[in-house]
Design a protein around this motif. Structure first.
Motif, PDB file in Angstrom:
ATOM      1  N   TYR A  55       0.835  -1.210   0.000  1.00 44.94           N
ATOM      2  CA  TYR A  55       0.000   0.000   0.000  1.00 44.94           C
ATOM      3  C   TYR A  55       0.862   1.249   0.000  1.00 44.94           C
ATOM      4  O   TYR A  55       1.934   1.280   0.619  1.00 44.94           O
ATOM      5  CB  TYR A  55      -0.887   0.039   1.266  1.00 44.94           C
ATOM      6  CG  TYR A  55      -2.023  -0.929   1.259  1.00 44.94           C
ATOM      7  CD1 TYR A  55      -1.801  -2.274   1.524  1.00 44.94           C
ATOM      8  CD2 TYR A  55      -3.323  -0.510   0.989  1.00 44.94           C
ATOM      9  CE1 TYR A  55      -2.854  -3.178   1.517  1.00 44.94           C
ATOM     10  CE2 TYR A  55      -4.384  -1.401   0.986  1.00 44.94           C
ATOM     11  CZ  TYR A  55      -4.141  -2.732   1.250  1.00 44.94           C
ATOM     12  OH  TYR A  55      -5.173  -3.620   1.247  1.00 44.94           O
ATOM     13  N   ASN A  56       0.364   2.283  -0.691  1.00 40.92           N
ATOM     14  CA  ASN A  56       0.889   3.629  -0.511  1.00 40.92           C
ATOM     15  C   ASN A  56      -0.152   4.358   0.352  1.00 40.92           C
ATOM     16  O   ASN A  56      -1.223   4.724  -0.147  1.00 40.92           O
ATOM     17  CB  ASN A  56       1.067   4.316  -1.869  1.00 40.92           C
ATOM     18  CG  ASN A  56       1.615   5.729  -1.730  1.00 40.92           C
ATOM     19  OD1 ASN A  56       2.182   6.086  -0.701  1.00 40.92           O
ATOM     20  ND2 ASN A  56       1.425   6.534  -2.769  1.00 40.92           N
ATOM     21  N   GLY A  57       0.120   4.522   1.630  1.00 40.54           N
ATOM     22  CA  GLY A  57      -0.913   4.996   2.546  1.00 40.54           C
ATOM     23  C   GLY A  57      -2.031   3.971   2.599  1.00 40.54           C
ATOM     24  O   GLY A  57      -1.809   2.822   2.965  1.00 40.54           O
ATOM     25  N   THR A  58      -3.215   4.372   2.188  1.00 39.51           N
ATOM     26  CA  THR A  58      -4.336   3.420   2.180  1.00 39.51           C
ATOM     27  C   THR A  58      -4.649   2.919   0.769  1.00 39.51           C
ATOM     28  O   THR A  58      -5.595   2.160   0.587  1.00 39.51           O
ATOM     29  CB  THR A  58      -5.599   4.084   2.764  1.00 39.51           C
ATOM     30  OG1 THR A  58      -5.820   5.325   2.096  1.00 39.51           O
ATOM     31  CG2 THR A  58      -5.431   4.340   4.262  1.00 39.51           C
TER      32      THR A  58
END
Lengths: 325, 336
Positions: free
Chosen positions: A214-217
């Motif tokens: 994931y990139n953040g969420t």
């Protein structure tokens, strides 16, 4: 050239000796980098020494956990016993424990374990100054780095020829206990730190989970690999022998006894064949590759079973995680 | 911009004076991050990225930047420390030697080493340089710390797997200060292989900015922060509730681990801990304030944990806030 073989029980000690190992390593229960099921009681260690010596092999004792401070004095007591029984060397990680053992038993051969994660020549010199005479090379090191080590320092070099190659540097990873750590003292007073390979020997191999990225969420990738492969060395064996490494080490105390016997026999025959062949002739590995394939398949199946069980175990709640003091 | 640090905190890093209070420090990887960071909550800064030589403008590869960075940090009234690589191979050593030369010449206030070969180099070639031992050096026992003390170590971050009880015993037995990671992503491992490089083409983002995305590997409730070669806890270690206990045990060197965090994280979390530590030192009835928790919550995407400090699974959180803070999902609200 020493062929060093694993033994997770007395039957495996016998099989490894019979298959041509020059030396065997065993871990006393709670004190080495494997779960206690693959470690030996002190009585069994004594018997292992006898079996090894009767077969003309040496017995190395793996006491290569990163123990607690309070466990160093009991370790010295255990070492006193093993030395009296005739153990031929110790495989160790903790630098303080190494210093103490060397001071107390100056003639004992001390191997710096893979867990010490010795990565450069200055590192080797540091451990050499503590009394270490053999150093296990990290699986990520290149032949060039090993050659530099060999020419630069008076130290025995040990190479893992059957082992796991982790995503992380071995000994510099605590992903497993981050996800599950179970404390518990065995009847002999040793905290087993189940879930911490550095401290107790059970590694949940969480790197092999089917990770999403994931990139953040935001989901970027449904599956990324933190690679951790089991490997057999083959093509490099002649080069390593020519380089003058002192010891080729097979890992695998957790594998079935017949499989370990086959692996040791394979490498014994390969080493002997290479040493016996005329130097002016090239050494054909084709036949050996075919033999290795036949060993690899059952090894892979055994490893997959173990990994799935370890990952499933990692998801189990810790029933009693109170620090046992 | 760099702003003056909290120089009023009476800290005696050398251990010789009576004014010992506490030191709050943090990590900054490159010049840009240093210039963007408000360091006012901190007493000291570790300069450099320990995981990767290719990290964007890593201080450890750009020695002019390192020289300037040390000077800027010191001008701001903070102590400037130079960290070094967590897993250096032979081909790292010449550059590390040069970084040690810079640290010795400017000079920096100390270097942090994670590798015993680098410790040996520092000890033999730069005898005047103060050395802190980093968390990747695998100090697990008092016997090990004693060996490193004899090699000149003046401060030790024990391996992150140790409990506070073990750390207390170790620090007392060897009479060496222990540095404690009080907040941030706890290092969990280091690799020589950056798996993110496999995705450069697909994502259209190249190294060295690739690992500066907000990357987490996750699976069924598990999460770890990824930086390609470095892997860290998904949850933020948080010891806000437990600062009085740390101070009572005699610890005074505290780290906000922020190598892959934003300047806002560094400043806001740092400010919370500065206030909290000062409160804990002055007031026996210390209790963490709700406004501090709001800041902490806002910056912890996955949740909070206590690492291994209480002898339990690393991602567990213990304390009165455990129900509210152990885990939450989704992106939290930003804090101004």
């Amino acid at each position: 050239m020493e062929l060093l073989a694993p033994a997770g029980n007395l039957e495996m000690v016998k099989a490894a000796v019979d298959s041509g190992a020059n030396s065997i390593y065993v871990g006393p229960r709670g004190w080495s980098r494997r779960r206690d099921a693959y470690e030996l009681s002190d009585e069994a260690v004594r018997e292992a020494i006898v079996i090894a010596h009767d077969g003309g092999a040496k017995l190395r004792i793996a006491v290569n956990t990163n123990m607690q401070s309070r466990e160093v004095p009991p370790l010295l007591e255990k070492m006193q016993t093993y030395v009296a029984w005739g153990v031929d060397g110790a495989i160790m990680t903790d630098l303080g424990a190494i210093a103490h053992v060397h001071r107390r038993f100056p003639d004992l051969v001390i191997h710096a374990s893979i867990g010490a994660n010795i990565l450069n020549n200055e590192d080797v010199k540091f451990y050499r100054s503590l009394g270490v005479t053999q150093v296990v090379a990290d699986t990520k090191l290149t032949l060039r780095e090993l050659a530099s080590r060999k020419s630069d320092i008076d130290v025995g070099i040990e190479i893992l020829i059957h082992a796991n190659k982790c995503y992380t540097y071995l000994g510099k990873c605590w992903m497993s206990p981050y996800h599950r750590l179970e404390r518990g003292v065995d009847p002999f007073g040793k905290d087993l730190f189940k879930g911490s390979p550095n401290r107790g020997g059970l590694d949940h191999r969480v790197c092999l989970e089917a990770w999403e990225l994931y990139n953040g969420t935001d989901l970027l990738e449904k599956r990324v690999e933190l690679k951790n492969d089991a490997f057999f060395l083959l093509d490099d064996i002649p080069k390593l022998i020519d380089l003058g490494v002192h010891c080729l080490k097979v890992q695998g105390r957790e594998y079935p006894v017949p499989l370990v016997g086959k692996i040791v026999k394979f490498y014994r025959e390969l080493i002997d064949a290479y040493l016996a062949h005329p130097k002016e002739e090239s050494f054909d590995l084709t036949e050996w590759q075919a033999q290795l394939m036949a060993i690899q398949s059952p090894r892979d199946a055994a490893r997959t079973r173990t990994t799935l069980a370890l990952l499933a175990e990692a998801r189990q709640p810790v029933v009693s995680s109170a620090a046992p003091l | 911009m760099v702003r003056a640090g909290a120089g009023c905190t009476p800290v005696d890093v050398d251990g010789g004076g009576a004014m010992k209070s506490f030191e709050l420090n943090t990590t900054i990887s490159n010049r840009r991050n240093l210039l963007e960071s408000d360091l006012s909550p901190f007493d000291a800064v570790y300069l450099g990225n320990i995981y990767c030589r290719l990290y964007e403008q890593n201080f450890l590869e750009r020695l002019d930047d390192l020289r300037e960075g040390i000077a800027r940090v010191k001008e701001a009234g903070l102590k400037a420390y130079v960290t070094t690589y967590a897993a250096p191979r032979n081909n790292f050593l010449p550059k590390i030697r040069k970084a040690l030369e810079v640290a010795a010449s400017v000079p920096a206030d100390a270097v942090e080493v994670h590798n015993l070969g680098v410790l040996r180099m520092a000890h033999e070639e730069f005898p005047g340089l103060k050395v802190h031992i980093g968390g990747f050096a695998n100090v697990y026992t008092d016997a090990g710390a004693q060996v490193l003390k004899e090699y000149g170590a003046q401060r030790v971050t024990p391996n992150y797997e140790l409990s506070l009880e073990e750390i207390d015993e170790l620090a007392r037995a060897v009479d060496v200060p222990a540095e404690i990671l009080v907040h941030g992503k706890m290092p969990l491992g280091i690799s020589d292989y950056c798996f993110l490089l496999d995705y450069e083409e697909k994502w259209g983002i190249k190294c060295p900015t690739l690992c500066q995305l907000d990357l987490f590997v996750k699976k069924d409730g598990w999460a770890m922060r990824s930086a390609g070669k470095g892997i860290m806890s998904g949850k933020d270690v948080c010891m806000l509730e437990h600062l009085p206990a740390l101070l009572r045990s005699g610890h005074w060197a505290f780290r906000i681990e922020a190598a892959y965090e934003t300047p806002a994280y560094r400043q806001q979390i740092g400010q919370v801990y500065r206030e909290a530590l000062e409160r804990a030192m002055a007031d026996d009835s210390y209790a963490a304030e709700e406004r501090w928790w709001e800041v902490v919550r806002a910056h912890a995407q996955i949740g909070l944990c206590n690492g291994f400090y209480f002898g339990k699974t690393g991602m567990e959180y213990l304390g009165v806030q455990s129900g509210a803070l152990a885990s939450f999902t989704g992106r939290p609200t930003a804090v101004d």
